[in-house]
Write a protein that holds these residues in place. Structure first.
Motif, PDB file in Angstrom:
ATOM      1  N   ARG A  89       0.809  -1.224   0.000  1.00  0.00           N
ATOM      2  CA  ARG A  89       0.000   0.000   0.000  1.00  0.00           C
ATOM      3  C   ARG A  89       0.838   1.268   0.000  1.00  0.00           C
ATOM      4  N   GLY A  90       2.081   1.202   0.503  1.00  0.00           N
ATOM      5  CA  GLY A  90       2.904   2.398   0.564  1.00  0.00           C
ATOM      6  C   GLY A  90       3.941   2.316   1.648  1.00  0.00           C
TER       7      GLY A  90
ATOM      8  N   GLN B 257       2.251   8.988   6.350  1.00  0.00           N
ATOM      9  CA  GLN B 257       1.905   7.833   5.528  1.00  0.00           C
ATOM     10  C   GLN B 257       1.760   8.254   4.061  1.00  0.00           C
ATOM     11  N   TYR B 258       2.361   7.472   3.171  1.00  0.00           N
ATOM     12  CA  TYR B 258       2.346   7.765   1.741  1.00  0.00           C
ATOM     13  C   TYR B 258       1.763   6.574   0.981  1.00  0.00           C
ATOM     14  N   SER B 259       0.803   6.845   0.101  1.00  0.00           N
ATOM     15  CA  SER B 259       0.069   5.797  -0.601  1.00  0.00           C
ATOM     16  C   SER B 259       0.656   5.559  -1.988  1.00  0.00           C
ATOM     17  N   ARG B 260       0.900   4.301  -2.278  1.00  0.00           N
ATOM     18  CA  ARG B 260       1.387   3.903  -3.598  1.00  0.00           C
ATOM     19  C   ARG B 260       0.200   3.958  -4.571  1.00  0.00           C
ATOM     20  N   CYS B 261       0.263   4.841  -5.540  1.00  0.00           N
ATOM     21  CA  CYS B 261      -0.890   5.059  -6.408  1.00  0.00           C
ATOM     22  C   CYS B 261      -1.294   3.791  -7.151  1.00  0.00           C
TER      23      CYS B 261
ATOM     24  N   ASP C  48      -3.678   1.883  -4.867  1.00  0.00           N
ATOM     25  CA  ASP C  48      -4.772   2.619  -4.227  1.00  0.00           C
ATOM     26  C   ASP C  48      -6.074   2.310  -4.965  1.00  0.00           C
TER      27      ASP C  48
ATOM     28  N   ASN D 260     -10.502   0.968   6.374  1.00  0.00           N
ATOM     29  CA  ASN D 260     -10.159   1.401   5.023  1.00  0.00           C
ATOM     30  C   ASN D 260     -11.289   1.118   4.042  1.00  0.00           C
TER      31      ASN D 260
END
Length: 367
Positions: A116-117, A134-138, A141, A311
């Motif tokens: 997820r990131g 927190q950083y989201s992997r596009c 997503d 989520n």
């Protein structure tokens, strides 16, 4: 990355939030475990001005320290591409959504890496609120679409607050109130909250807004009734009410407390759309204002529901909201895209001065 590069950063004058200055510095080689991202685009809303207004009190300035007294680095939400990586599990070319400074690049230290990131575990961020790290992997997503990056950047950080605020109010059974009175009802977080509560028929949603924004608020269809700021004293003072404050206006708060008196069940401070930090109550009836902090409710629901269920609920609500924003007729918002740091400076100055036009969403692309 072996050769040094020049990183451009836009600093904010803490004593005059509308004044910004561009700074450049040389970045050397990456250390083991670090990555370099190039910031491609980000949104600018009154939410970012709130970050600046509460920068010291809420530690927002601490995420991206400037090292220069009197200046802070305003955080924004947007997208960045990995251009160099000394970290296993993070590949050059990947795009991540998250919390960035207004800058050309950022050096990060990923940890807790998953499909997820990742979380930025740089030393200076370890004691800060984890939700902002927190950083989201596009690519992973479920709600991400390349064609609606603007909606994600403009609304997701606000919708997180809106979704959690709606949940918090419901979780507390509206504090015994029959009415929610939302100030700055034209703000994205306010009408995002109202959208999340549309299916609730146990509480009345009343919008508070200015004459300038009255037609916009009424056109949203999210509120049952709309009242103008100068008409507060005409509202039914016997109705048990929760004040949901997106304005941060001390004079407005005092009027509401004096008007509703013992009928005011709760005063929920969410933000400062009028760019003034929350002030302490002075000799007014009713409950003491209480600041709502979305990460606290997120932590509670992660414990109550579990992260996966949390989520799933959030993504379902977010998808529905994006669909509404994207298909509303008349349109709730038109995206206006500016290019470069000068465009960002102009938008910031406007947002600080007037709050901007609620029907316009500002995106900045850095070429």
């Amino acid at each position: 990355m072996n050769a040094p590069i020049t990183i451009s950063r836009l600093f904010t004058d803490k004593s005059e939030l509308g004044h910004t200055e561009l700074r450049n510095h040389q970045q050397g080689a990456l250390q083991d475990g670090e990555i370099l991202v190039e910031i491609k685009s980000f949104s600018l809303t009154t939410n970012n001005i709130t970050y600046a207004a509460f920068g010291d009190a809420m530690q927002y300035w601490n995420f991206f320290p400037t090292g220069e007294k009197g200046f802070g680095h305003m955080p924004v939400w947007g997208f960045a591409d990995v251009v160099a990586s000394n970290t296993r599990g993070i590949a050059v070319g990947e795009r991540f959504y998250g919390y960035y400074p207004i800058a050309s690049h950022l050096v990060m230290r990923p940890g807790r890496i998953s499909p997820r990131g990742f979380f930025d575990i740089a030393d200076h961020r370890l004691n800060l609120v984890s939700a902002y790290n927190q950083y989201s992997r596009c690519s992973e997503d479920p709600v991400y679409r390349p064609e609606r990056e603007a909606l994600q950047a403009l609304f997701r950080p606000l919708f997180v607050t809106a979704f959690m605020l709606a949940d918090y109010l419901e979780d507390n059974d509206w504090f015994g109130a029959e009415q929610l009175l939302l100030s700055s009802a034209s703000s994205k977080t306010a009408y995002g909250t109202a959208f999340c509560l549309l299916s609730e028929d146990r509480v009345k949603l009343t919008a508070l807004t200015s004459t300038r924004n009255e037609a916009f608020v009424q056109g949203l269809g999210c509120y049952e009734t709309t009242a103008l700021y100068d008409g507060i004293e005409g509202l039914d003072a016997s109705l048990a009410t929760v004040y949901v404050d997106f304005a941060g206006d001390a004079g407005l708060r005092a009027r509401i407390h004096h008007h509703f008196g013992s009928s005011l069940m709760h005063d929920c401070v969410v933000g400062a759309a009028h760019n003034a930090p929350h002030s302490k109550p002075v000799d007014m009836p009713g409950p003491a204002p209480k600041f709502f902090f979305a990460p606290d409710q997120i932590a509670k629901r992660n414990k109550d529901w579990g992260p996966d269920a949390f989520n799933a609920r959030f993504n379902t609500a977010q998808e529905a909201f994006f669909e509404q924003v994207g298909s509303a007729d008349p349109a709730w918002m038109t995206v206006k895209t500016g290019h470069g740091f000068e465009a960002a400076q102009a938008v910031i100055a406007t947002l600080v001065k007037s709050g901007g036009d609620p029907a316009i969403g500002h995106m900045i692309e850095l070429d």
